[in-house]
Design an enzyme around this catalytic site. Structure first.
Site, PDB file in Angstrom:
ATOM      1  N   CYS A 212       1.062  -0.790   0.161  1.00 44.37           N
ATOM      2  CA  CYS A 212      -0.249   0.218   0.195  1.00 44.37           C
ATOM      3  C   CYS A 212       0.870   1.191  -0.161  1.00 44.37           C
ATOM      4  O   CYS A 212       0.860   2.474   0.568  1.00 44.37           O
ATOM      5  CB  CYS A 212      -0.918  -0.581   1.080  1.00 44.37           C
ATOM      6  N   CYS A 213       2.072   1.172  -0.528  1.00 47.85           N
ATOM      7  CA  CYS A 213       2.666   2.701  -0.318  1.00 47.85           C
ATOM      8  C   CYS A 213       3.187   2.331  -1.853  1.00 47.85           C
ATOM      9  O   CYS A 213       4.261   2.499  -2.529  1.00 47.85           O
ATOM     10  CB  CYS A 213       3.830   2.361   0.312  1.00 47.85           C
TER      11      CYS A 213
END
Lengths: 254, 130
Positions: A212-213
Site C-alpha cells: 500500500c505504498c
C-alpha cells in the site's frame, strides 16, 4: 528538513510513526517541535499502527494532536483500533457518525451531544473486539522492554543472515538510523510474489507487494518488495528457515 | 499450493514462447497488475477473415505465474476465433496451466487473457465506428 513538507499554511500534517515498508522510525519528537515552530496551530496526526508493538509511546511527551493504531498489530483482533485525540481538539469536533449513545438531550427541533468520548461512539460498539484489544495491549505492555530488546536482537541477526545472500538487497536499515524489526528486501531475478509463494511452501510466511505504498515503490525504483516482520514469538530458527527458503527460491527460479 | 513451481511452468518462464512485437498488428494492448508490477503488451495479427488469430506475440515482465501463463496462452490462441477468446475465463486459464491458485495469484495468471480481451474490445469498437 521538515520545512520541505509543511509551511505556515499547512492545516493538517500526518506522519507514520514507523514505516511499514522499511521499518524506519522518524524522530517524531524533533519533527513535531519543528512543525509547531512553523505553525503552532497545525493539527498533527501520527499513525502509530506499525510503531505501537515495537516502541513505547507517550502521547503527552510526543505532543501530537491525534495518534491512531490498530489492535491487530498488537496481537489483538482485526477491525478494532484506538484513536487518541487531545481533549481540546475532540471538544471542538462535531460527531461524524450518528446513532445510539452519542446524544445528550433530544427535542423535536433540537439536540445536543453527549460528553467525550461518547459523542464519537455512536451505535452498538464492538464489545468483544474492544475487550480483546484491551487484553492484547495489557499483554504486550507487561513484557514490553524485554520484547523490544529481543526483537532488535533478532532484527540484527536477520540483517546479518540476509546480507550473506549475495543476490539479496536489503532496503534501508542503514547504520546509525533508527529502524524497527521490519525488513523489506528484493532478490535479484526472483519476483517478490514468487519468493513469497516458495517461502509459503517452506512454511515461512512473508509479505510481498507494494505494501500500500506505491509512491515509495516508485521512489525506490522497484515494483514490489518482499517483507519480513519480526514479532515477539519469532526465534533465530525462524530466520534460518527464511534464509534457507530464499536460497531455495533462488535455486529454483533463477 | 503444493508444487506451484513445476518444471513445465519454469520451462515457459525461462524460455517463453511467442515473445516479440508484431508490426501492423490489428490488436495491440498494454496492461499491468498494479499490485505486483506484472506488465504485458499483447500483439495480435488476424487472418484475412478478420475473425481468427493468425499470429500472436507479447512483450512483458513479471512473476513466474504471469510469464508462464502468458507463454502458454499465446501458444493456445493461435488459430482461435476472437469469439472463442472472449468466452475464455479464469477456469480456462487455470486448466491450461494446471494450477490451483489463491485470489492474488489468479490475477497474475489472468493478466494476459484480460489484456487480449480488452484489446479485442478496442478493436471491435474501432471497427464498429467504421
Amino acid at each position: 528538513m521538515i520545512s520541505k513538507y509543511a509551511d505556515k499554511n499547512t492545516l493538517i500534517f500526518s506522519i507514520t510513526g514507523m514505516s511499514n515498508v522499511t521499518g524506519f522510525i522518524p524522530d517524531l519528537r524533533k519533527i513535531i517541535d519543528e512543525l509547531r515552530s512553523i505553525n503552532k496551530d497545525m493539527i498533527i496526526v501520527v499513525d502509530a499502527t506499525q510503531l505501537i508493538a515495537h516502541r513505547k509511546i507517550d502521547v503527552k511527551e510526543m505532543d501530537a494532536d491525534f495518534v491512531a493504531f490498530s489492535a491487530h498489530k498488537l496481537y489483538g483482533p482485526t477491525g478494532v483500533g484506538v484513536l487518541y485525540g487531545k481533549k481540546s481538539m475532540l471538544e471542538k469536533m462535531e460527531p461524524f457518525s450518528y446513532g445510539g449513545g452519542m446524544i445528550n438531550k433530544v427535542e423535536l427541533y433540537d439536540s445536543n451531544w453527549a460528553e467525550l468520548p461518547d459523542k464519537f461512539e455512536a451505535g452498538t460498539i464492538d464489545t468483544p473486539g474492544i475487550v480483546a484489544s484491551a487484553e492484547a495491549i495489557k499483554y504486550v505492555d507487561e513484557k514490553f522492554e524485554f520484547t523490544v530488546k529481543y526483537e532488535d536482537m533478532l532484527k540484527e541477526y536477520a540483517l546479518k543472515k540476509l546480507r550473506e545472500i549475495k543476490e539479496l538487497k536489503v532496503i534501508g536499515h542503514n547504520e546509525g538510523a533508527n529502524f524497527g524489526p521490519v525488513i523489506s528486501f528484493i532478490v535479484d531475478g526472483v519476483h517478490p510474489h514468487d519468493l513469497a509463494a516458495i517461502c509459503n511452501e517452506k512454511k515461512v510466511c512473508i509479505r510481498a507487494g507494494h505494501h500500500c505504498c506505491q509512491p515509495l515503490m516508485g521512489k525506490l525504483c522497484v515494483v514490489a518488495t518482499s517483507r519480513m516482520s519480526i514479532g515477539m514469538y519469532n526465534t533465530r530458527n525462524d530466520i534460518d528457515n527464511l534464509t534457507d527458503a530464499i536460497n531455495h527460491a533462488i535455486k529454483v527460479i533463477r | 499450493m503444493e508444487g506451484l513451481y513445476r518444471e513445465y511452468l519454469l520451462d515457459h518462464y525461462h524460455n517463453p514462447q511467442n515473445v516479440g512485437k508484431i508490426e501492423n498488428a490489428e490488436i495491440k494492448k498494454h496492461d499491468l497488475n498494479v499490485s505486483c508490477g506484472d506488465e504485458v503488451e499483447m500483439f495480435v495479427k488476424l487472418d484475412d477473415d478478420k475473425k481468427h488469430i493468425k499470429e500472436i506475440k507479447f512483450i512483458g515482465h513479471g512473476c513466474v505465474i504471469c510469464m508462464a501463463s502468458t507463454s502458454i496462452l499465446t501458444d493456445e490462441l493461435k488459430g482461435k476465433s476472437l469469439k472463442e477468446v472472449k468466452e475464455m475465463n479464469t477456469d480456462t486459464i487455470l486448466e491450461m496451466i494446471k494450477l490451483k491458485l489463491t485470489p492474488t495469484r489468479i490475477k497474475c495468471a489472468m493478466l494476459s487473457l484480460v489484456t487480449i480481451k480488452k484489446g479485442i474490445l478496442d478493436y471491435e469498437l474501432k471497427n464498429s465506428e467504421g
